[in-house]
Design a protein around this motif. Sequence first.
Motif, PDB file in Angstrom:
ATOM      1  N   ILE A 128       0.827  -1.208   0.000  1.00  0.00           N
ATOM      2  CA  ILE A 128       0.000   0.000   0.000  1.00  0.00           C
ATOM      3  C   ILE A 128       0.862   1.258   0.000  1.00  0.00           C
ATOM      4  O   ILE A 128       0.488   2.282  -0.584  1.00  0.00           O
ATOM      5  CB  ILE A 128      -0.963   0.005   1.211  1.00  0.00           C
ATOM      6  N   LYS A 129       2.053   1.204   0.625  1.00  0.00           N
ATOM      7  CA  LYS A 129       2.912   2.379   0.710  1.00  0.00           C
ATOM      8  C   LYS A 129       3.544   2.721  -0.637  1.00  0.00           C
ATOM      9  O   LYS A 129       4.063   3.820  -0.818  1.00  0.00           O
ATOM     10  CB  LYS A 129       3.992   2.164   1.767  1.00  0.00           C
ATOM     11  N   GLU A 130       3.507   1.780  -1.572  1.00  0.00           N
ATOM     12  CA  GLU A 130       4.061   2.029  -2.894  1.00  0.00           C
ATOM     13  C   GLU A 130       2.974   2.261  -3.932  1.00  0.00           C
ATOM     14  O   GLU A 130       3.261   2.411  -5.115  1.00  0.00           O
ATOM     15  CB  GLU A 130       4.932   0.832  -3.316  1.00  0.00           C
ATOM     16  N   SER A 131       1.713   2.296  -3.480  1.00  0.00           N
ATOM     17  CA  SER A 131       0.593   2.474  -4.400  1.00  0.00           C
ATOM     18  C   SER A 131       0.392   3.952  -4.718  1.00  0.00           C
ATOM     19  O   SER A 131       0.678   4.824  -3.899  1.00  0.00           O
ATOM     20  CB  SER A 131      -0.684   1.896  -3.794  1.00  0.00           C
ATOM     21  N   THR A 132      -0.110   4.210  -5.909  1.00  0.00           N
ATOM     22  CA  THR A 132      -0.434   5.571  -6.328  1.00  0.00           C
ATOM     23  C   THR A 132      -1.745   5.542  -7.094  1.00  0.00           C
ATOM     24  O   THR A 132      -2.226   4.473  -7.493  1.00  0.00           O
ATOM     25  CB  THR A 132       0.660   6.156  -7.251  1.00  0.00           C
ATOM     26  N   LEU A 133      -2.314   6.707  -7.317  1.00  0.00           N
ATOM     27  CA  LEU A 133      -3.555   6.766  -8.077  1.00  0.00           C
ATOM     28  C   LEU A 133      -3.353   6.244  -9.491  1.00  0.00           C
ATOM     29  O   LEU A 133      -4.213   5.542 -10.037  1.00  0.00           O
ATOM     30  CB  LEU A 133      -4.092   8.203  -8.110  1.00  0.00           C
ATOM     31  N   GLY A 134      -2.209   6.568 -10.074  1.00  0.00           N
ATOM     32  CA  GLY A 134      -1.925   6.092 -11.427  1.00  0.00           C
ATOM     33  C   GLY A 134      -1.839   4.575 -11.493  1.00  0.00           C
ATOM     34  O   GLY A 134      -2.313   3.954 -12.451  1.00  0.00           O
ATOM     35  N   HIS A 162     -10.181  15.207  -4.465  1.00  0.00           N
ATOM     36  CA  HIS A 162     -10.454  15.736  -3.125  1.00  0.00           C
ATOM     37  C   HIS A 162      -9.225  15.826  -2.235  1.00  0.00           C
ATOM     38  O   HIS A 162      -8.937  16.891  -1.677  1.00  0.00           O
ATOM     39  CB  HIS A 162     -11.535  14.914  -2.437  1.00  0.00           C
ATOM     40  N   PHE A 163      -8.486  14.709  -2.078  1.00  0.00           N
ATOM     41  CA  PHE A 163      -7.390  14.830  -1.107  1.00  0.00           C
ATOM     42  C   PHE A 163      -6.237  15.651  -1.654  1.00  0.00           C
ATOM     43  O   PHE A 163      -5.461  16.228  -0.897  1.00  0.00           O
ATOM     44  CB  PHE A 163      -6.945  13.473  -0.554  1.00  0.00           C
ATOM     45  N   VAL A 164      -6.134  15.803  -2.967  1.00  0.00           N
ATOM     46  CA  VAL A 164      -5.137  16.720  -3.529  1.00  0.00           C
ATOM     47  C   VAL A 164      -5.502  18.165  -3.178  1.00  0.00           C
ATOM     48  O   VAL A 164      -4.664  18.937  -2.702  1.00  0.00           O
ATOM     49  CB  VAL A 164      -5.033  16.552  -5.055  1.00  0.00           C
ATOM     50  N   ALA A 165      -6.781  18.524  -3.399  1.00  0.00           N
ATOM     51  CA  ALA A 165      -7.232  19.884  -3.083  1.00  0.00           C
ATOM     52  C   ALA A 165      -7.123  20.169  -1.596  1.00  0.00           C
ATOM     53  O   ALA A 165      -6.723  21.277  -1.187  1.00  0.00           O
ATOM     54  CB  ALA A 165      -8.672  20.070  -3.552  1.00  0.00           C
ATOM     55  N   THR A 166      -7.454  19.181  -0.762  1.00  0.00           N
ATOM     56  CA  THR A 166      -7.370  19.363   0.686  1.00  0.00           C
ATOM     57  C   THR A 166      -5.935  19.568   1.125  1.00  0.00           C
ATOM     58  O   THR A 166      -5.636  20.437   1.952  1.00  0.00           O
ATOM     59  CB  THR A 166      -7.975  18.140   1.413  1.00  0.00           C
ATOM     60  N   PHE A 167      -5.035  18.783   0.555  1.00  0.00           N
ATOM     61  CA  PHE A 167      -3.616  18.921   0.897  1.00  0.00           C
ATOM     62  C   PHE A 167      -3.084  20.291   0.493  1.00  0.00           C
ATOM     63  O   PHE A 167      -2.340  20.932   1.244  1.00  0.00           O
ATOM     64  CB  PHE A 167      -2.806  17.817   0.214  1.00  0.00           C
ATOM     65  N   GLU A 224       4.509  10.918   4.972  1.00  0.00           N
ATOM     66  CA  GLU A 224       3.125  10.483   5.073  1.00  0.00           C
ATOM     67  C   GLU A 224       2.245  11.589   5.649  1.00  0.00           C
ATOM     68  O   GLU A 224       2.711  12.468   6.367  1.00  0.00           O
ATOM     69  CB  GLU A 224       2.986   9.226   5.934  1.00  0.00           C
ATOM     70  N   TRP A 225       0.993  11.525   5.297  1.00  0.00           N
ATOM     71  CA  TRP A 225      -0.013  12.466   5.791  1.00  0.00           C
ATOM     72  C   TRP A 225      -0.984  11.662   6.653  1.00  0.00           C
ATOM     73  O   TRP A 225      -1.673  10.773   6.171  1.00  0.00           O
ATOM     74  CB  TRP A 225      -0.745  13.095   4.603  1.00  0.00           C
ATOM     75  N   ARG A 226      -1.024  11.987   7.936  1.00  0.00           N
ATOM     76  CA  ARG A 226      -1.926  11.292   8.852  1.00  0.00           C
ATOM     77  C   ARG A 226      -3.270  12.023   8.829  1.00  0.00           C
ATOM     78  O   ARG A 226      -3.489  12.994   9.525  1.00  0.00           O
ATOM     79  CB  ARG A 226      -1.331  11.217  10.256  1.00  0.00           C
ATOM     80  N   LEU A 227      -4.149  11.499   7.999  1.00  0.00           N
ATOM     81  CA  LEU A 227      -5.431  12.142   7.722  1.00  0.00           C
ATOM     82  C   LEU A 227      -6.493  11.617   8.685  1.00  0.00           C
ATOM     83  O   LEU A 227      -6.775  10.415   8.700  1.00  0.00           O
ATOM     84  CB  LEU A 227      -5.827  11.843   6.279  1.00  0.00           C
ATOM     85  N   LEU A 247       1.815   9.258  -2.846  1.00  0.00           N
ATOM     86  CA  LEU A 247       0.473   9.101  -3.399  1.00  0.00           C
ATOM     87  C   LEU A 247      -0.164  10.466  -3.653  1.00  0.00           C
ATOM     88  O   LEU A 247      -0.767  10.704  -4.705  1.00  0.00           O
ATOM     89  CB  LEU A 247      -0.385   8.272  -2.441  1.00  0.00           C
ATOM     90  N   ILE A 248      -0.007  11.366  -2.690  1.00  0.00           N
ATOM     91  CA  ILE A 248      -0.569  12.718  -2.833  1.00  0.00           C
ATOM     92  C   ILE A 248       0.092  13.442  -4.002  1.00  0.00           C
ATOM     93  O   ILE A 248      -0.571  14.042  -4.857  1.00  0.00           O
ATOM     94  CB  ILE A 248      -0.353  13.539  -1.547  1.00  0.00           C
TER      95      ILE A 248
END
Length: 289
Positions: free
Chosen positions: A108-114, A167-172, A188-191, A207-208
């Motif tokens: 999961i830590k190596e996953s991205t939206l792409g 959404h999380f791009v805009a929030t960041f 990492e971002w602790r959301l 990921l972000i």
Amino acid sequence: MALPGAARLLWRERLPWRPAVALRTGLGFPQLMGRRQKSSPSFLNRTDLPKLAYHKLKGKNPGVVYLAGLFSNMNGEKALALEDYCKSVGHAFVRFDYRGCGSSDGNIKESTLGKWRKDVLSILDELTQGPQILVGASLGGWLMLHAAIARPEKVAALVGIAVAADHFVATFQQLPVEVKKEIEEKGEWRLPTKHNEEGVYSVPYELIQEAENHCVLTSPLPIKCPVRLIHGLKDEDVPWQISMKVAERVVGADVDVILRKGGGHRMKEKEDIKLIVYTVEDLIEQLST
């Protein structure tokens, strides 16, 4: 907020019982959401890519493919209710886990939206035949938009549930500079979230950063198939206004936005799931005529 073309805004406070599913299948809705025996997933093997876990029903077209939300998996209430419905009416259905999630391979830590976008396209290309209705929840709603653009010949309709496009791009991007710098340094971002025991999602910074390349709300979306966007007004994670923005950006005219007055982000209450199933049923009827 004005909507383009024939797009409509529908307000749903309480959904009345509708017997269509029961009449066609001989089942009542409680039976469609009944207990089930656990079964082992199948795996889609891909050269040099993580194996994807999935469950598939063979059946008529249009088929239905469920895309889960961020850090979720294919075993949620919505996915299982849709699978039960499709089984009852003899239509094809696929639910699956993205790489790094659920039973699929990958970190999961190596996953991205792409990378998750590639997973969705692999499922469409390898496991489905003919026109498909994509049902995307939260992040899955973002990914379904990408899939509809990349595979217009296969995607016959879209159902978004609390679509989290961009959404999380805009929030960041709205965070203070010092907070963003700290996230970058820690990696990492602790959301904060109410949806797990830890109370936070640990979102990798990569990921972000990579997701910025996949934002969709900055220009028209070349999607012409029917689109149904369901969003709860009590969603504390993803604002309902995002579904309105998606509706504005889609170039096609057959777009409905359905706002649930009491709906939360996960839309997993019985009445919420009824609405989702009925929405898919209506699209199957529309596409089958």
